[in-house]
Every structure is written in C-alpha cells, then in structure tokens.
Design an enzyme around this catalytic site. Structure first.
Site, PDB file in Angstrom:
ATOM      1  N   CYS A 110       1.293  -2.622  -6.114  1.00  0.00           N
ATOM      2  CA  CYS A 110       0.270  -2.636  -5.070  1.00  0.00           C
ATOM      3  C   CYS A 110      -0.143  -4.088  -4.923  1.00  0.00           C
ATOM      4  O   CYS A 110      -0.912  -4.598  -5.731  1.00  0.00           O
ATOM      5  CB  CYS A 110      -0.921  -1.753  -5.458  1.00  0.00           C
ATOM      6  SG  CYS A 110      -2.252  -1.804  -4.240  1.00  0.00           S
ATOM      7  N   CYS A 113      -4.134  -4.421  -3.943  1.00  0.00           N
ATOM      8  CA  CYS A 113      -5.218  -4.065  -4.870  1.00  0.00           C
ATOM      9  C   CYS A 113      -4.627  -3.402  -6.113  1.00  0.00           C
ATOM     10  O   CYS A 113      -3.914  -4.068  -6.855  1.00  0.00           O
ATOM     11  CB  CYS A 113      -6.282  -3.199  -4.188  1.00  0.00           C
ATOM     12  SG  CYS A 113      -5.655  -1.824  -3.214  1.00  0.00           S
TER      13      CYS A 113
END
Lengths: 205, 245
Positions: A110, A113
């Site tokens: 990711c 985040c």
C-alpha cells in the site's frame, strides 16, 4: 539537515505519557469509556487476526475446489468457514485473495498508507507500514524480498498489488513440500502474516 | 504536490525494515485503540446513538490527511504510530474537545507518575457500538446506476488530477498507460470529497495492470507487473487523454 532527524532523548517515555494523558481526557470528557481501548485490543486478540487467515489458507491447501472459489469470490468462500462473525467487517468489507503458483509470486503493498485485511490478518506488521518498504516494493520487489530472505528467480513472475481503493488483498501461499500427512490444524501453524502478504513463503513442516 | 502521495518508486532509501511486530512500543497499542474507537463513534455511521460526547466525523481519510500534511522529513522521521498520536491529539484540540494546555499539563503528570490510574467512567453502550462497528464495517459500496466505461482488457491512461490535500491515486501512476484487469461490480464512494482531486462521489472502480518497464523505463526489475485499484475519475481513454493534452 542533521537537525531534521533529531529526537528528544525521552522520545518513548514522552509519547507513553502523552497517549495516557489523551486517553484520560477522552474518558473524563465522555468521548470513550475506561474500557474502550481494551475492548478494541481484545477484539484483535480474539476475533480479528492472522489466525483466521491461517485457517483459510490451510483449507485452500486441502480443498482445491475451495481454493478456486476463494480466488473467484473471496468473501463468499470465507463465509463458508466457521470463523468468528465480522469477516466482512471493518477493513474486510471487500477482500480479494490472490494465489501463488509455480511461476507466479504475489506481493501486497500500500504505497499511500497501510491498507490491510483486518478480519483475516489482524493489524499490519511494522515492516508493511514503513515508508521505505512502501517506496521500494513498487519498483524493485525482488530486491526487497531478498532482504526478507526470500529469493524469487527471474523466471517467476512477481505480481505486486497496490491497495489504493476499496479492496483489501491477501496472498494464498503455496503449500510447502513434505506436508502431505499433516492435519489442517498442523498446516495452519505453517502460515504466517508475512506469507499471506507475500514477503515470505509458508514454512516447512 | 506532496511527497507522501509519491512514495512508490522513490530511490536512495536503504534497506527495508523486516520488523514483524505490530506495536514496537507498548504505548502504541493505546493510540491504535483510541483511533478505532473514534472510527466507530464517528457521526456519519448508521449505528445506534450512544451517550458518547463525540459528535464529529473521524475516518481513515482524516487520519491519512494528518499524516500527509506532515513535513516530508517528519514523515520519514517519525514511526507510524507517532504520526497517529500527533494527528489525533491535533484533531481533538482543533475541534475543541480538549485544550493543548490541559493535554500538556496531564502529559507532565503521567510523565512524572507513569503508573497513575486512568479515570473510571463511561457507559456500556459506547463500547457496544465499537464492537458493532468492527463486526459490520463501513462498506464504501453504494447502490447506484453507473456507467462502466471500460471493459477487461481495454487500455486506459491515468489522469494527472490536481490533488491538493488528499488522494487515492498513487503518484507513480500518473500519466501512465495500463490495462483493465478487473471491472469491480457496482459503484463505490470514498470517505470524503477530495475536491479537485475528484473522488468522493459514487463511481466505478477498476483494477488496472501496469508494466513497470513503462513506468520506470530502463530502471525496473524484469518479469513483474504492478496492479492498482483506481477510481473511475482517475482513468481515461487513451484517445481522450491525447486530445486533452
């Protein structure tokens, strides 16, 4: 420039005191209760955690038709198993499993985040959230995997999945060799969060 | 432009951390618990009203905005939950729930006496709602008629939208060409309206496959593919992207 990376000497003691002060104020002002934080933490100890993902993977190893359903319609396949309620709950509303196979290795990242499939894997390990991993895994996954101790040959295609919208991804690792005689419970013990995110393979028996 | 939106592919960072613990200091658990309680008590959720005095919205978008607003040096300097602690304290102060002065004063108290007990208070209904949120979640899927402009196998170009505060478009994909791998059924919203960046309304989402050799020509590892889930506002037909250019 060096000043940019200075920390206060009592860095952890200060943060510990500050978070305790914050929790105390939130209780005092009626925002949360004196049990709220422990309620959340208990939930991740008992209901949402990698112990669920390990059960899903072990089932996929012993039941090929289940594995096919798991990849085709992840939530429906997970709902077949006797797991705690909430498998489509917070951060598991839309999950997709991808399966490793000879010649294919999957890695979940990711870059924006720390999106992670809470119901089946619990909370993300530190490495997953670290900006260095998030930056490098997008461009040089093999070099990153090597630092985790996993050598992926050039002949194996690496598929990197960047969790940028609603889907929370996880990996079905390959069943280790020499595990034919093991029970499902024994197989579960071979499945780690790292294997279900693709920075490791499932352990040998 | 925020570095935090452009992490993918950044060079010169040194080895990765292989730390497998979730919480590397005991205090980190407490801020995670506070954040999750806030998510569960956030006012936009269709959950039972409780006696909690929390009356505003707190979602992942708010947490992410806090982390993305940091000086990029601080973003790399502080650990994950240190960023959360700073952002969440800032939110409660900015919204008038607590004052910076009382937080600072109480921090001094707990610093001097780490074992000092927390207050005892609160009604069970608050914690019941927290568990209900964890069980039920908060799906971004919405019932709406939307036009899926692209089919599996079609080529798309990623738009270079004017992101300001927050985005779900990884920076390294901007202006790159990819192939639709999955058209997700139905339509999805986002946790907030990202303004000129363009998401928040109900729209399709596509999973798009990219060849890293086109993203980083001459500088990508061989035999790998990168996939990203992209809101429809972030993708366009190659021809219309050329026309706009």
């Amino acid at each position: 420039m060096a000043d940019q990376f200075k920390y206060r000497e009592d860095r952890e003691a200060y943060s510990a005191a500050r978070v305790r002060a914050l929790e105390a104020l939130l209780i005092k002002k009626g925002i949360i209760t004196d049990r709220s934080v422990d309620t959340v933490l208990d939930y991740f100890e008992t209901k949402m955690g990698p112990f669920n993902g390990a059960k899903i993977v072990a089932r996929a190893w012993v039941d090929h038709a289940f594995k096919e359903r798991l990849v085709a319609d992840t939530p429906a396949a997970i709902a077949e198993l006797a797991l705690p309620e909430g498998m489509a709950g917070a951060e598991g509303e839309h999950m997709r499993a991808v399966a490793n196979a000879p010649g294919v290795h999957n890695l979940i990242i990711c870059t924006l985040c720390s999106c992670y499939p809470w119901p089946v894997l619990g909370l993300p390990p530190y490495w997953y959230k670290d900006p260095t991993f998030r930056s490098r895994a997008a461009r040089e996954p093999r070099a990153v995997l090597k630092e985790f101790g996993l050598a992926v040959p050039e002949s194996t295609e690496v598929k990197v999945w960047d969790s940028s919208a609603q889907i929370r991804w996880f990996v079905v690792p390959e069943r280790p060799e020499g595990t034919e005689g093991l029970s499902e419970a024994e197989l579960e013990a071979l499945v780690t969060p790292e294997a279900m995110m693709g920075v490791a393979v499932a352990g040998a028996a | 432009m925020k570095l935090q939106h452009y992490l993918g592919g950044l060079e010169g960072l040194g080895p990765v951390s292989t730390e497998t613990r979730v919480f590397v200091e005991p205090w980190e658990k407490r801020i995670f618990g506070i954040h999750t309680a806030m998510m569960a008590l956030s006012s936009q959720l269709p959950l039972p009203v409780t006696p909690s005095t929390f009356s505003t919205v707190w979602t992942w978008a708010d947490l992410r905005k806090g982390a993305e607003s940091l000086n990029p040096f601080d973003y790399f300097r502080f650990r994950y939950y240190e960023k959360w602690l700073g952002g969440i304290c800032g939110y409660f102060i900015a919204h008038g729930y607590i004052t910076a002065e009382e937080l600072d004063a109480l921090t001094e108290d707990y610093y001097a006496e780490p074992g000092k007990a927390l207050p005892s208070a609160g009604e069970e209904a608050i914690d019941a709602r927290i568990v209900q949120y964890l069980v039920e979640g908060d799906s971004p899927k919405r019932e709406a008629e939307v036009n899926h402009a692209f089919a599996v196998g079609e080529e798309i170009v990623v738009c270079d939208v004017p992101t300001i505060e927050h985005t779900r478009l990884p920076g390294y994909l901007r202006n790159k060409t990819g192939t639709v791998e999955t058209v997700y059924e139905g339509a999805y919203t986002y946790l907030c309206d990202t303004g000129p960046d363009g998401i928040g309304a109900v729209m399709p989402v596509y999973c798009v496959r990219f060849d890293p050799a086109t993203i980083w020509p001459g500088n990508a590892e061989p035999n790998f593919a990168i996939y990203a889930d992209l809101y429809a506002h972030y993708v366009a037909a190659p021809a219309s992207a050329r026309q706009a250019a």
